[in-house]
Motif scaffolding. Structure first.
Motif, short mmCIF file in Angstrom:
data_model
loop_
_atom_site.label_atom_id
_atom_site.label_comp_id
_atom_site.label_asym_id
_atom_site.label_seq_id
_atom_site.Cartn_x
_atom_site.Cartn_y
_atom_site.Cartn_z
N LEU A 60 0.85 -1.18 0.00
CA LEU A 60 0.00 0.00 0.00
C LEU A 60 0.89 1.23 0.00
CD1 LEU A 60 -1.62 0.78 3.45
CD2 LEU A 60 0.28 -0.78 3.21
N PRO A 61 0.36 2.38 -0.37
CA PRO A 61 1.17 3.59 -0.33
C PRO A 61 1.46 4.03 1.11
CG PRO A 61 -0.71 3.84 -1.82
CD PRO A 61 -0.95 2.60 -1.01
N ASP A 62 2.66 4.51 1.32
CA ASP A 62 3.07 5.15 2.57
C ASP A 62 2.69 4.39 3.83
OD1 ASP A 62 4.19 7.08 4.25
OD2 ASP A 62 2.34 8.26 4.32
N PRO A 63 3.07 3.13 3.97
CA PRO A 63 2.76 2.43 5.21
C PRO A 63 3.42 3.06 6.43
CG PRO A 63 4.30 1.16 3.89
CD PRO A 63 3.82 2.28 3.03
N GLY A 64 4.47 3.86 6.22
CA GLY A 64 5.10 4.53 7.35
C GLY A 64 4.19 5.51 8.05
N GLY A 65 3.14 6.00 7.37
CA GLY A 65 2.19 6.91 7.99
C GLY A 65 1.12 6.22 8.81
N TRP A 66 1.10 4.89 8.79
CA TRP A 66 0.05 4.14 9.48
C TRP A 66 0.02 4.45 10.98
CZ3 TRP A 66 -3.41 0.90 6.97
CH2 TRP A 66 -4.21 0.07 7.76
N ALA A 67 1.18 4.47 11.60
CA ALA A 67 1.25 4.69 13.05
C ALA A 67 0.81 6.09 13.44
CB ALA A 67 2.67 4.43 13.56
N ASP A 68 0.89 7.04 12.51
CA ASP A 68 0.49 8.41 12.80
C ASP A 68 -1.01 8.63 12.66
OD1 ASP A 68 3.09 9.26 13.33
OD2 ASP A 68 3.46 9.72 11.21
N TRP A 69 -1.66 7.86 11.79
CA TRP A 69 -3.05 8.16 11.44
C TRP A 69 -4.02 7.03 11.71
CZ3 TRP A 69 -3.67 13.09 10.89
CH2 TRP A 69 -2.63 13.87 10.41
N VAL A 70 -3.55 5.79 11.75
CA VAL A 70 -4.46 4.64 11.89
C VAL A 70 -4.27 3.95 13.24
CG1 VAL A 70 -5.30 2.50 10.84
CG2 VAL A 70 -4.34 4.32 9.39
N VAL A 71 -3.08 3.51 13.52
CA VAL A 71 -2.65 2.85 14.76
C VAL A 71 -3.19 1.42 14.85
CG1 VAL A 71 -2.53 2.94 17.28
CG2 VAL A 71 -2.52 5.07 15.95
N GLU A 72 -4.51 1.26 14.88
CA GLU A 72 -5.08 -0.08 14.95
C GLU A 72 -6.21 -0.22 13.93
OE1 GLU A 72 -6.62 -0.93 18.83
OE2 GLU A 72 -8.01 0.75 18.83
N PRO A 73 -6.29 -1.41 13.33
CA PRO A 73 -5.47 -2.59 13.59
C PRO A 73 -4.01 -2.36 13.22
CG PRO A 73 -6.69 -2.87 11.54
CD PRO A 73 -7.22 -1.61 12.17
N ALA A 74 -3.15 -3.10 13.91
CA ALA A 74 -1.72 -2.95 13.64
C ALA A 74 -1.42 -3.40 12.22
CB ALA A 74 -0.92 -3.80 14.63
N LEU A 75 -0.48 -2.71 11.61
CA LEU A 75 -0.06 -3.07 10.26
C LEU A 75 0.92 -4.23 10.34
CD1 LEU A 75 -0.53 -1.96 7.37
CD2 LEU A 75 1.62 -0.72 7.62
N PRO A 76 0.60 -5.36 9.71
CA PRO A 76 1.53 -6.50 9.77
C PRO A 76 2.87 -6.16 9.14
CG PRO A 76 -0.64 -7.17 8.96
CD PRO A 76 -0.63 -5.67 8.97
N PRO A 77 3.94 -6.81 9.60
CA PRO A 77 5.26 -6.54 9.02
C PRO A 77 5.33 -7.05 7.58
CG PRO A 77 5.37 -8.39 10.55
CD PRO A 77 3.99 -7.81 10.69
N GLY A 78 6.24 -6.45 6.82
CA GLY A 78 6.52 -6.94 5.48
C GLY A 78 5.67 -6.35 4.38
N ILE A 79 4.76 -5.43 4.71
CA ILE A 79 3.94 -4.82 3.67
C ILE A 79 4.80 -3.84 2.87
CG2 ILE A 79 1.99 -3.27 3.26
CD1 ILE A 79 0.51 -4.67 5.47
N VAL A 80 4.74 -3.95 1.56
CA VAL A 80 5.62 -3.19 0.68
C VAL A 80 5.10 -1.75 0.53
CG1 VAL A 80 6.50 -3.03 -1.69
CG2 VAL A 80 6.33 -5.26 -0.55
N ASN A 81 6.03 -0.82 0.56
CA ASN A 81 5.72 0.60 0.40
C ASN A 81 5.68 0.94 -1.08
OD1 ASN A 81 5.57 3.37 0.42
ND2 ASN A 81 7.35 3.70 1.72
N LEU A 82 4.50 1.32 -1.57
CA LEU A 82 4.35 1.67 -2.98
C LEU A 82 4.66 3.13 -3.28
CD1 LEU A 82 1.16 -0.26 -4.13
CD2 LEU A 82 3.54 -0.74 -4.70
N GLY A 83 5.05 3.90 -2.28
CA GLY A 83 5.30 5.32 -2.50
C GLY A 83 4.07 6.13 -2.17
N THR A 84 3.67 7.03 -3.06
CA THR A 84 2.49 7.85 -2.83
C THR A 84 1.29 7.27 -3.56
OG1 THR A 84 2.89 9.32 -4.70
CG2 THR A 84 3.96 9.88 -2.62
#
Length: 304
Positions: A60-84
């Motif tokens: 999915l795009p920008d998984p690094g932003g998950w912790a800032d905006w979603v938090v839960e459910p937790a994002l499983p490890p290994g999901i590929v960053n597609l960029g924007t």
């Protein structure tokens, strides 16, 4: 777009994730998908729904932003960053060879591009003003579950969300606050907020849990208005709920602001901080928002 080298992939921590995925290729047009699927999600709301029904996206795009905006459910490890989302990394997308790409009308302009890599399904959740993201999320959850062979899991998620709304609403009744108005905002800076009204997921959750949305002015496509904080004075009886992330600097400057301190909910101590909740999410975000509302509201004494 410049092709990524193996070194660039390693720098981004993506090589292992990409190379470990089976590369069976996109399903031919008209072919029914069978689990396990490799699904790419172009939207956080769709991604959180896939996680909750037991089929996390492979990218999915920008998984690094998950912790800032979603938090839960937790994002499983290994999901590929597609960029924007509007400019996904096409080399990575080609390497992933997904079975299905799920997206929203917000990205309609790039749907023809996405369809060159895999069958692509669009799931509308946010509609022009007057829409109801919660109900649209239920419909999208059913459609998504059917698309990936997870109909039972999708129905279970819908039932869990309904139960969460009912539980939160019952708590607000017990606490005597079901008829109290609430303003839900994100601070953009010390003078401006994004306030969620009709047509927002937060507004729908308030309605379904028996709270009153203190913001009654027309909202935009996404269900919010961007206004100066002085505009919040239109609802003096409201409690103000502001969502993280918010900088310490913003809080410090608000504390010293005469304008901020003149607002009725500030004077009355009805300002409450919430952790991040995805404002443009689906049922998992609705459940998280209801839970956070319960945590901060139904433990506060009623003020007459």
């Amino acid at each position: 777009m410049t092709p990524l080298s193996r070194r660039a992939l390693l720098r981004g921590g993506l090589a292992a994730g990409v190379l470990s995925l089976p590369l069976a290729g996109p399903a031919p047009a008209g072919t029914a998908l069978r689990p396990p699927f490799r699904v790419v999600a172009m939207d956080f709301g769709l991604a959180e729904t896939l996680i909750e029904i037991g089929l996390p996206p492979v990218a999915l795009p920008d998984p690094g932003g998950w912790a800032d905006w979603v938090v839960e459910p937790a994002l499983p490890p290994g999901i590929v960053n597609l960029g924007t989302d509007r400019e996904p990394n096409l080399e990575l997308l080609a390497a992933l060879k997904p079975d299905l790409i799920v997206t929203t009308p917000y990205l309609a302009a790039i749907r023809p591009l996405l369809e060159g890599f895999a069958p692509t399904r669009e799931f509308p959740v946010y509609a022009p003003p007057g829409g109801h993201p919660y109900a649209l999320s239920e419909a999208a959850t059913r459609s998504l579950g059917a698309a990936v062979g997870r109909t039972d899991e999708a129905e279970a998620l819908i039932a869990r969300a309904q139960a969460a709304m009912a539980q939160a609403g019952a708590g607000f009744v017990r606490a005597g606050i079901a008829d109290r108005p609430v303003l839900a905002v994100n601070f953009l800076d010390t003078r401006h907020v994004r306030v969620y009204g009709s047509g927002s997921l937060f507004g729908d959750v308030m309605e379904r849990t028996g709270l009153v949305n203190g913001w009654t002015r027309p909202s935009n496509y996404w269900g919010f208005s961007t206004v100066g904080i002085e505009e919040l004075a239109q609802s003096p009886a409201s409690s103000l709920l502001y969502l993280e992330p918010i900088s310490v600097d913003t809080l410090d400057r608000l504390a010293a602001s005469p304008l901020w301190n003149s607002l009725a909910f500030v004077k009355a101590g009805r300002v409450l901080r919430l952790p991040p909740v995805l404002m443009f999410g689906m049922l998992p975000s609705a459940m998280r928002f209801a839970g956070q509302l319960s945590r901060v509201l139904d433990r506060r004494p009623s003020d007459g």
